[in-house]
Design a protein around this motif. Structure first.
Motif, PDB file in Angstrom:
ATOM      1  N   ASP A 122       0.814  -1.219   0.000  1.00 18.32           N
ATOM      2  CA  ASP A 122       0.000   0.000   0.000  1.00 18.32           C
ATOM      3  C   ASP A 122       0.845   1.266   0.000  1.00 18.32           C
ATOM      4  N   SER A 123       2.122   1.113  -0.344  1.00 17.11           N
ATOM      5  CA  SER A 123       3.014   2.259  -0.533  1.00 17.11           C
ATOM      6  C   SER A 123       3.896   1.941  -1.738  1.00 17.11           C
ATOM      7  N   PRO A 124       4.142   2.917  -2.606  1.00 16.04           N
ATOM      8  CA  PRO A 124       4.826   2.611  -3.871  1.00 16.04           C
ATOM      9  C   PRO A 124       6.335   2.408  -3.733  1.00 16.04           C
ATOM     10  N   TYR A 125       6.885   1.672  -4.691  1.00 21.51           N
ATOM     11  CA  TYR A 125       8.338   1.581  -4.857  1.00 21.51           C
ATOM     12  C   TYR A 125       8.674   2.099  -6.247  1.00 21.51           C
ATOM     13  N   GLU A 126       9.535   3.105  -6.307  1.00 24.70           N
ATOM     14  CA  GLU A 126       9.941   3.688  -7.587  1.00 24.70           C
ATOM     15  C   GLU A 126      11.313   3.131  -7.959  1.00 24.70           C
ATOM     16  N   ALA A 127      11.329   2.231  -8.917  1.00 22.97           N
ATOM     17  CA  ALA A 127      12.572   1.577  -9.321  1.00 22.97           C
ATOM     18  C   ALA A 127      13.540   2.586  -9.938  1.00 22.97           C
ATOM     19  N   PRO A 128      14.838   2.387  -9.725  1.00 20.10           N
ATOM     20  CA  PRO A 128      15.831   3.272 -10.352  1.00 20.10           C
ATOM     21  C   PRO A 128      15.714   3.248 -11.870  1.00 20.10           C
ATOM     22  N   GLU A 129      15.958   4.395 -12.489  1.00 24.51           N
ATOM     23  CA  GLU A 129      15.878   4.477 -13.945  1.00 24.51           C
ATOM     24  C   GLU A 129      17.217   4.186 -14.598  1.00 24.51           C
ATOM     25  N   GLN A 130      18.310   4.620 -13.948  1.00 28.26           N
ATOM     26  CA  GLN A 130      19.642   4.372 -14.505  1.00 28.26           C
ATOM     27  C   GLN A 130      20.631   4.005 -13.389  1.00 28.26           C
ATOM     28  N   PRO A 131      20.407   2.872 -12.733  1.00 28.55           N
ATOM     29  CA  PRO A 131      21.342   2.464 -11.679  1.00 28.55           C
ATOM     30  C   PRO A 131      22.690   2.067 -12.273  1.00 28.55           C
ATOM     31  N   GLU A 132      23.721   2.230 -11.491  1.00 28.58           N
ATOM     32  CA  GLU A 132      25.044   1.798 -11.952  1.00 28.58           C
ATOM     33  C   GLU A 132      25.104   0.271 -12.092  1.00 28.58           C
ATOM     34  N   ILE A 133      24.397  -0.422 -11.208  1.00 27.16           N
ATOM     35  CA  ILE A 133      24.390  -1.889 -11.217  1.00 27.16           C
ATOM     36  C   ILE A 133      22.961  -2.367 -11.016  1.00 27.16           C
ATOM     37  N   THR A 134      22.535  -3.345 -11.803  1.00 30.65           N
ATOM     38  CA  THR A 134      21.258  -4.011 -11.591  1.00 30.65           C
ATOM     39  C   THR A 134      21.515  -5.491 -11.345  1.00 30.65           C
ATOM     40  N   ILE A 135      21.023  -5.981 -10.226  1.00 32.29           N
ATOM     41  CA  ILE A 135      21.163  -7.395  -9.885  1.00 32.29           C
ATOM     42  C   ILE A 135      19.770  -8.015  -9.914  1.00 32.29           C
ATOM     43  N   GLN A 136      19.587  -9.012 -10.743  1.00 32.43           N
ATOM     44  CA  GLN A 136      18.309  -9.722 -10.801  1.00 32.43           C
ATOM     45  C   GLN A 136      18.406 -10.892  -9.822  1.00 32.43           C
ATOM     46  N   SER A 137      18.012 -10.618  -8.597  1.00 36.04           N
ATOM     47  CA  SER A 137      18.275 -11.572  -7.520  1.00 36.04           C
ATOM     48  C   SER A 137      17.457 -12.849  -7.596  1.00 36.04           C
ATOM     49  N   ASP A 138      16.446 -12.865  -8.458  1.00 38.45           N
ATOM     50  CA  ASP A 138      15.687 -14.103  -8.658  1.00 38.45           C
ATOM     51  C   ASP A 138      16.327 -14.990  -9.717  1.00 38.45           C
ATOM     52  N   LYS A 139      17.392 -14.469 -10.343  1.00 41.27           N
ATOM     53  CA  LYS A 139      18.034 -15.211 -11.438  1.00 41.27           C
ATOM     54  C   LYS A 139      19.500 -15.528 -11.189  1.00 41.27           C
ATOM     55  N   VAL A 140      20.132 -14.835 -10.232  1.00 41.33           N
ATOM     56  CA  VAL A 140      21.553 -15.090  -9.963  1.00 41.33           C
ATOM     57  C   VAL A 140      21.736 -15.476  -8.503  1.00 41.33           C
ATOM     58  N   SER A 141      22.814 -16.193  -8.236  1.00 35.09           N
ATOM     59  CA  SER A 141      23.138 -16.575  -6.864  1.00 35.09           C
ATOM     60  C   SER A 141      23.741 -15.385  -6.134  1.00 35.09           C
ATOM     61  N   VAL A 142      23.836 -15.481  -4.823  1.00 36.19           N
ATOM     62  CA  VAL A 142      24.474 -14.427  -4.038  1.00 36.19           C
ATOM     63  C   VAL A 142      25.926 -14.269  -4.471  1.00 36.19           C
ATOM     64  N   ALA A 143      26.609 -15.378  -4.687  1.00 29.64           N
ATOM     65  CA  ALA A 143      28.017 -15.326  -5.112  1.00 29.64           C
ATOM     66  C   ALA A 143      28.165 -14.609  -6.446  1.00 29.64           C
ATOM     67  N   GLU A 144      27.250 -14.870  -7.368  1.00 30.10           N
ATOM     68  CA  GLU A 144      27.294 -14.195  -8.668  1.00 30.10           C
ATOM     69  C   GLU A 144      27.011 -12.710  -8.515  1.00 30.10           C
ATOM     70  N   ALA A 145      26.100 -12.366  -7.629  1.00 31.39           N
ATOM     71  CA  ALA A 145      25.794 -10.956  -7.380  1.00 31.39           C
ATOM     72  C   ALA A 145      27.003 -10.239  -6.802  1.00 31.39           C
ATOM     73  N   VAL A 146      27.685 -10.884  -5.856  1.00 28.65           N
ATOM     74  CA  VAL A 146      28.887 -10.299  -5.259  1.00 28.65           C
ATOM     75  C   VAL A 146      29.943 -10.046  -6.329  1.00 28.65           C
ATOM     76  N   GLU A 147      30.144 -11.021  -7.188  1.00 26.54           N
ATOM     77  CA  GLU A 147      31.149 -10.867  -8.240  1.00 26.54           C
ATOM     78  C   GLU A 147      30.781  -9.739  -9.195  1.00 26.54           C
ATOM     79  N   GLN A 148      29.496  -9.566  -9.455  1.00 27.34           N
ATOM     80  CA  GLN A 148      29.028  -8.479 -10.311  1.00 27.34           C
ATOM     81  C   GLN A 148      29.402  -7.123  -9.707  1.00 27.34           C
ATOM     82  N   VAL A 149      29.212  -6.979  -8.405  1.00 30.27           N
ATOM     83  CA  VAL A 149      29.546  -5.725  -7.722  1.00 30.27           C
ATOM     84  C   VAL A 149      31.057  -5.518  -7.694  1.00 30.27           C
TER      85      VAL A 149
END
Length: 199
Positions: free
Chosen positions: A162-189
């Motif tokens: 019941d409160s909005p979330y405004e997704a970033p329009e041009q983030p430096e990094i986007t992690i699709q956490s439903d598709k990558v492992s935590v280890a893969e996300a860490v390596e991306q960063v």
């Protein structure tokens, strides 16, 4: 109580550049944003752990932890959320000045608030990390049972319900956490930090 007016910023004898040279690495803010349950805190802590293992001066600012102390006087209204993020931005700026890499994990739902924090930093020091995850998956995970409580009306102003979330329009990094492992996300960063010569 009125706001302080007769104050002046005190320049220290040791500069941000001096601290970066002593540390042997750059300093910046990794600002993790996303829905509750998206994996922000998990990934931010994993990044922090890997930076520590590499000998990097780092620190994690977590949303819940900050609300236990510095921001315990704030609720979850739009105004309080804005003030919560403003304070964290100021704290993160001090960490940057100290020569550390600070990872933050906050829903920070409003784009204007995140942009306001970005404006506090020099170019390149604010790294917006959007932890993208479908609402359905966040609800399925629901590690703190917050979505369930919000659906029952026990929590008001809950982001995504019941409160909005405004997704970033041009983030430096986007992690699709439903598709990558935590280890893969860490390596991306870490790859981003290496590419920008922070580490």
């Amino acid at each position: 109580m009125g706001k302080a007016t007769n104050i002046t910023w005190h320049e220290t004898s040791i500069t941000k550049s001096d601290r970066r040279i002593q540390n042997g690495h750059g300093s910046c803010t990794l600002w993790f944003t996303g829905l509750s349950g998206s994996g922000k805190s998990t990934i931010a802590n994993a990044v922090s752990h890997e930076l520590y293992r590499l000998g990097i001066n780092e620190y994690v600012l977590d949303g819940d932890n900050i609300r236990h102390g510095l921001n315990k006087d704030l609720g979850f209204s739009d105004d309080d959320r804005t003030e919560n993020i403003r304070r964290i931005g100021e704290v993160a700026k001090l960490f940057i000045d100290s020569g550390k890499i600070v990872t933050t994990a906050f829903i920070s739902p409003f784009r204007s608030d995140r942009d306001g924090v970005r404006a506090l930093f020099e170019a390149g020091e604010f790294i917006e990390v959007y932890v993208s995850c479908p609402l359905e998956e966040c609800e399925r995970r629901d590690p703190k049972q917050l979505y369930a409580k919000a659906r029952r009306g026990e929590i008001k102003d809950f982001t995504g319900i019941d409160s909005p979330y405004e997704a970033p329009e041009q983030p430096e990094i986007t992690i699709q956490s439903d598709k990558v492992s935590v280890a893969e996300a860490v390596e991306q960063v870490l790859n981003y930090l290496r590419g920008q010569n922070f580490i």
